[in-house]
Scaffold this motif. Structure first.
Motif, PDB file in Angstrom:
ATOM      1  N   ASP A 118      62.108   7.373  54.475  1.00  0.00           N
ATOM      2  CA  ASP A 118      63.015   8.211  54.087  1.00  0.00           C
ATOM      3  C   ASP A 118      62.804   9.210  53.581  1.00  0.00           C
ATOM      4  O   ASP A 118      62.726  10.622  52.784  1.00  0.00           O
ATOM      5  CB  ASP A 118      64.531   7.320  53.981  1.00  0.00           C
ATOM      6  N   SER A 119      62.368   8.093  52.142  1.00  0.00           N
ATOM      7  CA  SER A 119      62.168   8.431  51.042  1.00  0.00           C
ATOM      8  C   SER A 119      60.855   7.630  50.460  1.00  0.00           C
ATOM      9  O   SER A 119      61.016   6.518  50.842  1.00  0.00           O
ATOM     10  CB  SER A 119      62.869   9.322  50.405  1.00  0.00           C
TER      11      SER A 119
ATOM     12  N   GLN B  88      67.419   3.691  41.846  1.00  0.00           N
ATOM     13  CA  GLN B  88      67.593   5.673  42.732  1.00  0.00           C
ATOM     14  C   GLN B  88      67.081   4.508  43.946  1.00  0.00           C
ATOM     15  O   GLN B  88      67.982   5.020  44.845  1.00  0.00           O
ATOM     16  CB  GLN B  88      66.505   6.372  41.632  1.00  0.00           C
ATOM     17  N   ALA B  89      66.511   4.191  44.114  1.00  0.00           N
ATOM     18  CA  ALA B  89      65.770   3.649  45.189  1.00  0.00           C
ATOM     19  C   ALA B  89      66.685   2.404  46.021  1.00  0.00           C
ATOM     20  O   ALA B  89      67.515   2.941  46.952  1.00  0.00           O
ATOM     21  CB  ALA B  89      64.821   2.571  45.331  1.00  0.00           C
TER      22      ALA B  89
ATOM     23  N   GLU C 281      70.327   2.633  45.531  1.00  0.00           N
ATOM     24  CA  GLU C 281      71.716   3.149  45.364  1.00  0.00           C
ATOM     25  C   GLU C 281      71.198   4.374  46.796  1.00  0.00           C
ATOM     26  O   GLU C 281      72.544   4.555  46.919  1.00  0.00           O
ATOM     27  CB  GLU C 281      71.115   4.044  43.976  1.00  0.00           C
ATOM     28  N   LYS C 282      70.533   4.859  47.244  1.00  0.00           N
ATOM     29  CA  LYS C 282      70.175   5.605  48.451  1.00  0.00           C
ATOM     30  C   LYS C 282      70.322   4.318  49.587  1.00  0.00           C
ATOM     31  O   LYS C 282      70.935   4.962  49.865  1.00  0.00           O
ATOM     32  CB  LYS C 282      68.603   5.660  48.135  1.00  0.00           C
TER      33      LYS C 282
ATOM     34  N   SER D 210      73.591   3.300  50.157  1.00  0.00           N
ATOM     35  CA  SER D 210      74.641   4.726  50.533  1.00  0.00           C
ATOM     36  C   SER D 210      74.523   4.798  51.932  1.00  0.00           C
ATOM     37  O   SER D 210      76.036   5.609  52.097  1.00  0.00           O
ATOM     38  CB  SER D 210      74.181   6.172  49.806  1.00  0.00           C
TER      39      SER D 210
ATOM     40  N   LYS E  13      72.898   6.704  53.934  1.00  0.00           N
ATOM     41  CA  LYS E  13      72.818   7.666  53.773  1.00  0.00           C
ATOM     42  C   LYS E  13      71.070   8.029  54.562  1.00  0.00           C
ATOM     43  O   LYS E  13      70.964   9.079  54.860  1.00  0.00           O
ATOM     44  CB  LYS E  13      73.250   9.062  52.735  1.00  0.00           C
ATOM     45  N   ALA E  14      70.508   6.837  54.000  1.00  0.00           N
ATOM     46  CA  ALA E  14      68.968   6.540  54.179  1.00  0.00           C
ATOM     47  C   ALA E  14      68.389   7.117  56.044  1.00  0.00           C
ATOM     48  O   ALA E  14      69.014   6.144  56.189  1.00  0.00           O
ATOM     49  CB  ALA E  14      68.183   5.471  54.013  1.00  0.00           C
TER      50      ALA E  14
ATOM     51  N   ILE F 144      63.312   3.340  52.521  1.00  0.00           N
ATOM     52  CA  ILE F 144      62.853   3.388  51.466  1.00  0.00           C
ATOM     53  C   ILE F 144      61.512   2.359  51.274  1.00  0.00           C
ATOM     54  O   ILE F 144      61.873   1.552  50.904  1.00  0.00           O
ATOM     55  CB  ILE F 144      63.925   3.310  50.436  1.00  0.00           C
TER      56      ILE F 144
END
Length: 368
Positions: A336-337, A346-347, A349-350, A353, A355-356, A360
């Motif tokens: 995903d990211s 930040q990772a 938090e993603k 969510s 939503k990934a 990550i």
């Protein structure tokens, strides 16, 4: 130079937030005769890290620092005298380190472990050019061990006999484990039918991964259960599933399991890795995740279907197969990211969510 600064993402218990802590490390004395020291280049986030953090109470986990992280990829820079020659200096390795609470974890620039104890570790496979054009080889190699191993365990450890006539339903087709299951099932086991449940926006994407049929869980006209029942009745001509795998948290099928899952005596399985409900990763408390229903359901002698809550064990087998599938292009981990080590908040938090789409990964190379 043997003296270095070890930087790790740690916490004390579920009342403390994870943060970066540092300590001095002597690379010539920090390991034992059975250990290796790995310079970590990349590490992937997993929900299980948040769960172990949540279950670490003030009285249960002690007052020492605990380090986040399970998946890893890096380079061996030190090895003990008793270590197998396979684990040579400068060898690139990846794997999954199973642990609960302790100072060792993979969200660190220097990871010390006994490879015989870790077991889920392997020499990194050659990553196809199509993947390295977007991500470096360590990011790709850190993205797959835990999710691939979980998918492998689901498919191989219940003694099910897989054939082109077999049928699998994946609740959570867009998850990383769902992504791994469909690729192993279609590309390695040659299973005939794999059905996934996902958001309608992800249907085309998941078809490209390998799913034969996709059921949208957000269809306003037909419920998820009705959608699957209709598929079994019509497209599958009444042939039910040999395996239903849940990677998101679902209990909708329990009252009507006999309409979608083959009989218990045929060794059909309902396997979950999360329990009966979607987990709130932001709930950092024991009671927010505590439930005994899956355990009671698993061991109920009167249960009408085979049910299991699966937890990945450390095994060489899945790392070997995963490496081969990565190299020949039959398994492509979805990422995903990618975040820098310093951007762990930040990772996470993603990840929290939900939503990934894919893994990550933390790129640790700035921590050299």
């Amino acid at each position: 130079m043997s003296k270095v600064t070890q930087r790790s993402i740690t916490y004390v218990n579920n009342t403390t937030k994870p943060s970066i802590t540092s300590k001095e490390l002597d690379l010539d004395t920090c390991y034992g005769p059975n250990d290796i020291v790995i310079k970590i280049h990349a590490a992937a986030l997993n929900p299980v890290d948040g769960l172990t953090h949540a279950f670490c109470g003030k009285w249960t986990g002690g007052s020492g620092l605990k380090t986040y992280g399970r998946d890893f990829a890096g380079t061996i820079i030190r090895r003990g005298a008793n270590v197998n020659e396979k684990w040579a200096i400068d060898a690139k390795v990846n794997g999954q380190f199973k642990h609960m609470w302790g100072e060792a974890g993979t969200f660190t620039n220097y990871f010390i472990c006994n490879p015989d104890s870790v077991r889920s570790i392997n020499i990194m496979s050659k990553v196809p050019k199509a993947l390295t054009e977007k991500y470096n080889e360590f990011v790709v190699s850190a993205a797959w061990p835990l999710v691939y191993g979980t998918a492998w365990s689901t498919l191989f450890l219940k003694n099910q006999k897989w054939t082109p006539e077999s049928k699998i339903l994946v609740i959570g087709a867009s998850t990383s484990v769902g992504n791994a299951i469909v690729q192993i099932a279609k590309n390695h086991l040659k299973i005939g039918t794999v059905v996934g449940i996902c958001n309608s926006r992800a249907i085309e994407h998941n078809k490209a991964v390998g799913y034969d049929y996709l059921i949208p869980y957000n269809d306003p006209k037909v419920s998820t259960v009705e959608g699957v029942q209709n598929l079994v009745k019509n497209e599958l001509q009444g042939d039910k599933f040999d395996l239903i795998f849940d990677s998101v948290g679902n209990s909708e099928f329990f009252p009507v399991m006999d309409t979608v899952l083959k009989s218990r005596c045929s060794n059909s399985q309902y396997i979950t890795i999360v329990g009966d409900a979607v987990m709130d990763f932001t709930d950092n408390s024991i009671w927010g995740h505590m439930t005994f229903k899956p355990v009671l359901r698993k061991y109920n002698p009167l249960r009408k279907f085979n049910y299991d809550l699966t937890i990945l064990e450390n095994m060489y087998e899945f790392m070997d197969l995963g490496a081969r599938m990565i190299e020949d292009g039959t398994y492509v981990p979805e990422i995903d990211s990618v975040f820098k080590f310093a951007d762990f908040d930040q990772a996470k938090e993603k990840l929290d969510s939900h939503k990934a789409r894919g893994k990550i990964v933390l790129d640790m190379q700035d921590e050299w």
